[in-house]
Motif scaffolding. Structure first.
Motif, PDB file in Angstrom:
ATOM      1  N   GLY A  21       0.817  -1.210   0.000  1.00 39.16           N
ATOM      2  CA  GLY A  21       0.000   0.000   0.000  1.00 39.16           C
ATOM      3  C   GLY A  21       0.850   1.259   0.000  1.00 39.16           C
ATOM      4  O   GLY A  21       0.587   2.213  -0.741  1.00 39.16           O
ATOM      5  N   VAL A  22       1.894   1.269   0.820  1.00 38.97           N
ATOM      6  CA  VAL A  22       2.811   2.422   0.849  1.00 38.97           C
ATOM      7  C   VAL A  22       3.526   2.555  -0.490  1.00 38.97           C
ATOM      8  O   VAL A  22       3.715   3.659  -1.007  1.00 38.97           O
ATOM      9  CB  VAL A  22       3.809   2.297   2.025  1.00 38.97           C
ATOM     10  CG1 VAL A  22       4.909   3.332   1.921  1.00 38.97           C
ATOM     11  CG2 VAL A  22       3.091   2.432   3.339  1.00 38.97           C
ATOM     12  N   GLY A  23       3.908   1.429  -1.078  1.00 35.85           N
ATOM     13  CA  GLY A  23       4.564   1.460  -2.393  1.00 35.85           C
ATOM     14  C   GLY A  23       3.654   2.016  -3.471  1.00 35.85           C
ATOM     15  O   GLY A  23       4.095   2.792  -4.328  1.00 35.85           O
ATOM     16  N   PHE A  24       2.377   1.620  -3.455  1.00 32.92           N
ATOM     17  CA  PHE A  24       1.417   2.184  -4.404  1.00 32.92           C
ATOM     18  C   PHE A  24       1.284   3.686  -4.232  1.00 32.92           C
ATOM     19  O   PHE A  24       1.289   4.451  -5.205  1.00 32.92           O
ATOM     20  CB  PHE A  24       0.038   1.535  -4.235  1.00 32.92           C
ATOM     21  CG  PHE A  24      -0.116   0.207  -4.912  1.00 32.92           C
ATOM     22  CD1 PHE A  24       0.485  -0.067  -6.123  1.00 32.92           C
ATOM     23  CD2 PHE A  24      -0.889  -0.782  -4.333  1.00 32.92           C
ATOM     24  CE1 PHE A  24       0.335  -1.282  -6.744  1.00 32.92           C
ATOM     25  CE2 PHE A  24      -1.060  -2.006  -4.944  1.00 32.92           C
ATOM     26  CZ  PHE A  24      -0.439  -2.260  -6.153  1.00 32.92           C
ATOM     27  N   LEU A 108      -5.738  -0.594   0.512  1.00 29.93           N
ATOM     28  CA  LEU A 108      -6.906  -0.128  -0.241  1.00 29.93           C
ATOM     29  C   LEU A 108      -6.718   1.300  -0.736  1.00 29.93           C
ATOM     30  O   LEU A 108      -6.986   1.597  -1.902  1.00 29.93           O
ATOM     31  CB  LEU A 108      -8.159  -0.241   0.626  1.00 29.93           C
ATOM     32  CG  LEU A 108      -9.470   0.147  -0.029  1.00 29.93           C
ATOM     33  CD1 LEU A 108      -9.789  -0.823  -1.164  1.00 29.93           C
ATOM     34  CD2 LEU A 108     -10.589   0.161   0.992  1.00 29.93           C
ATOM     35  N   ALA A 109      -6.234   2.183   0.132  1.00 23.68           N
ATOM     36  CA  ALA A 109      -6.012   3.575  -0.276  1.00 23.68           C
ATOM     37  C   ALA A 109      -4.948   3.656  -1.367  1.00 23.68           C
ATOM     38  O   ALA A 109      -5.111   4.400  -2.346  1.00 23.68           O
ATOM     39  CB  ALA A 109      -5.597   4.414   0.933  1.00 23.68           C
ATOM     40  N   GLY A 110      -3.875   2.914  -1.210  1.00 21.13           N
ATOM     41  CA  GLY A 110      -2.825   2.917  -2.227  1.00 21.13           C
ATOM     42  C   GLY A 110      -3.312   2.390  -3.554  1.00 21.13           C
ATOM     43  O   GLY A 110      -3.007   2.946  -4.609  1.00 21.13           O
ATOM     44  N   TRP A 111      -4.082   1.315  -3.519  1.00 13.98           N
ATOM     45  CA  TRP A 111      -4.602   0.731  -4.755  1.00 13.98           C
ATOM     46  C   TRP A 111      -5.574   1.680  -5.453  1.00 13.98           C
ATOM     47  O   TRP A 111      -5.519   1.853  -6.666  1.00 13.98           O
ATOM     48  CB  TRP A 111      -5.289  -0.597  -4.461  1.00 13.98           C
ATOM     49  CG  TRP A 111      -5.891  -1.197  -5.686  1.00 13.98           C
ATOM     50  CD1 TRP A 111      -7.207  -1.198  -6.034  1.00 13.98           C
ATOM     51  CD2 TRP A 111      -5.201  -1.832  -6.749  1.00 13.98           C
ATOM     52  NE1 TRP A 111      -7.371  -1.817  -7.240  1.00 13.98           N
ATOM     53  CE2 TRP A 111      -6.156  -2.221  -7.708  1.00 13.98           C
ATOM     54  CE3 TRP A 111      -3.862  -2.130  -6.974  1.00 13.98           C
ATOM     55  CZ2 TRP A 111      -5.808  -2.878  -8.868  1.00 13.98           C
ATOM     56  CZ3 TRP A 111      -3.529  -2.786  -8.139  1.00 13.98           C
ATOM     57  CH2 TRP A 111      -4.484  -3.148  -9.066  1.00 13.98           C
ATOM     58  N   SER A 115      -4.552   3.198  -9.023  1.00 13.85           N
ATOM     59  CA  SER A 115      -5.347   2.808 -10.194  1.00 13.85           C
ATOM     60  C   SER A 115      -6.116   3.987 -10.779  1.00 13.85           C
ATOM     61  O   SER A 115      -6.364   4.012 -11.989  1.00 13.85           O
ATOM     62  CB  SER A 115      -6.297   1.669  -9.843  1.00 13.85           C
ATOM     63  OG  SER A 115      -7.209   2.077  -8.848  1.00 13.85           O
ATOM     64  N   SER A 116      -6.488   4.961  -9.970  1.00 16.03           N
ATOM     65  CA  SER A 116      -7.196   6.119 -10.522  1.00 16.03           C
ATOM     66  C   SER A 116      -6.267   7.040 -11.302  1.00 16.03           C
ATOM     67  O   SER A 116      -6.702   7.749 -12.199  1.00 16.03           O
ATOM     68  CB  SER A 116      -7.883   6.899  -9.409  1.00 16.03           C
ATOM     69  OG  SER A 116      -6.926   7.533  -8.585  1.00 16.03           O
ATOM     70  N   ARG A 117      -4.989   7.030 -10.989  1.00 14.80           N
ATOM     71  CA  ARG A 117      -4.015   7.886 -11.668  1.00 14.80           C
ATOM     72  C   ARG A 117      -3.198   7.142 -12.726  1.00 14.80           C
ATOM     73  O   ARG A 117      -2.344   7.729 -13.371  1.00 14.80           O
ATOM     74  CB  ARG A 117      -3.039   8.481 -10.662  1.00 14.80           C
ATOM     75  CG  ARG A 117      -3.679   9.212  -9.521  1.00 14.80           C
ATOM     76  CD  ARG A 117      -3.829  10.644  -9.849  1.00 14.80           C
ATOM     77  NE  ARG A 117      -4.278  11.362  -8.673  1.00 14.80           N
ATOM     78  CZ  ARG A 117      -5.322  12.158  -8.677  1.00 14.80           C
ATOM     79  NH1 ARG A 117      -6.002  12.324  -9.779  1.00 14.80           N
ATOM     80  NH2 ARG A 117      -5.682  12.786  -7.605  1.00 14.80           N
ATOM     81  N   ALA A 118      -3.427   5.865 -12.903  1.00 15.40           N
ATOM     82  CA  ALA A 118      -2.581   5.042 -13.777  1.00 15.40           C
ATOM     83  C   ALA A 118      -2.616   5.507 -15.232  1.00 15.40           C
ATOM     84  O   ALA A 118      -1.624   5.374 -15.948  1.00 15.40           O
ATOM     85  CB  ALA A 118      -2.999   3.584 -13.691  1.00 15.40           C
ATOM     86  N   ASP A 119      -3.716   6.075 -15.684  1.00 15.83           N
ATOM     87  CA  ASP A 119      -3.810   6.517 -17.079  1.00 15.83           C
ATOM     88  C   ASP A 119      -2.920   7.729 -17.348  1.00 15.83           C
ATOM     89  O   ASP A 119      -2.518   7.961 -18.487  1.00 15.83           O
ATOM     90  CB  ASP A 119      -5.257   6.874 -17.421  1.00 15.83           C
ATOM     91  CG  ASP A 119      -6.156   5.659 -17.393  1.00 15.83           C
ATOM     92  OD1 ASP A 119      -5.636   4.537 -17.522  1.00 15.83           O
ATOM     93  OD2 ASP A 119      -7.388   5.832 -17.211  1.00 15.83           O
TER      94      ASP A 119
END
Length: 125
Positions: A21-24, A108-111, A115-119
């Motif tokens: 999570g911290v890594g994400f 969960l927060a990291g994911w 994922s919301s910024r991945a684009d």
């Protein structure tokens, strides 16, 4: 060796979930702020010394113990590892519940943030 050593896979799984999570979170923020990786190294060193890893928690005066330990998320993970290994008992339910909540909440927060910024990642590099 005690039978409580068999609890260590749970402790490892919780630590991995927290670290992932911290890594994400860090990887998502490092795209926008490139200096985060250097600042994280310094913060991680300070965080290690504020967590009772290399010293017993009894040496900290009681008025400061709450602020240094119970507001530090790594304190709970250290307790989840330390109790089965050194004391031969399972960690208490409150410590395990808080550690699990921190690990799953961070994951969960990291994911979600990652994922919301991945684009946008390919356009920022």
């Amino acid at each position: 060796l005690n039978w409580t050593i068999l609890f260590l896979p749970v402790a490892i799984l919780l630590s991995v979930a927290f670290a992932l999570g911290v890594g994400f979170l860090l990887s998502a923020w490092a795209i926008y702020f490139p200096d985060i990786s250097e600042m994280y190294q310094l913060a991680l060193l300070a965080w290690m010394y504020l967590t009772p890893i290399i010293y017993p928690e009894e040496i900290i005066p009681q008025p400061y113990a709450f602020w240094l330990f119970h507001l530090n998320p790594m304190y709970y993970f250290i307790q989840i590892f330390r109790k089965p290994i050194y004391e031969g008992v399972l960690p208490t339910w409150p410590v395990l519940a808080v550690g699990t909540a921190i690990a799953l909440g961070t994951l969960l927060a990291g994911w979600i943030i990652f994922s919301s910024r991945a684009d946008e990642f390919t356009y920022r590099t």
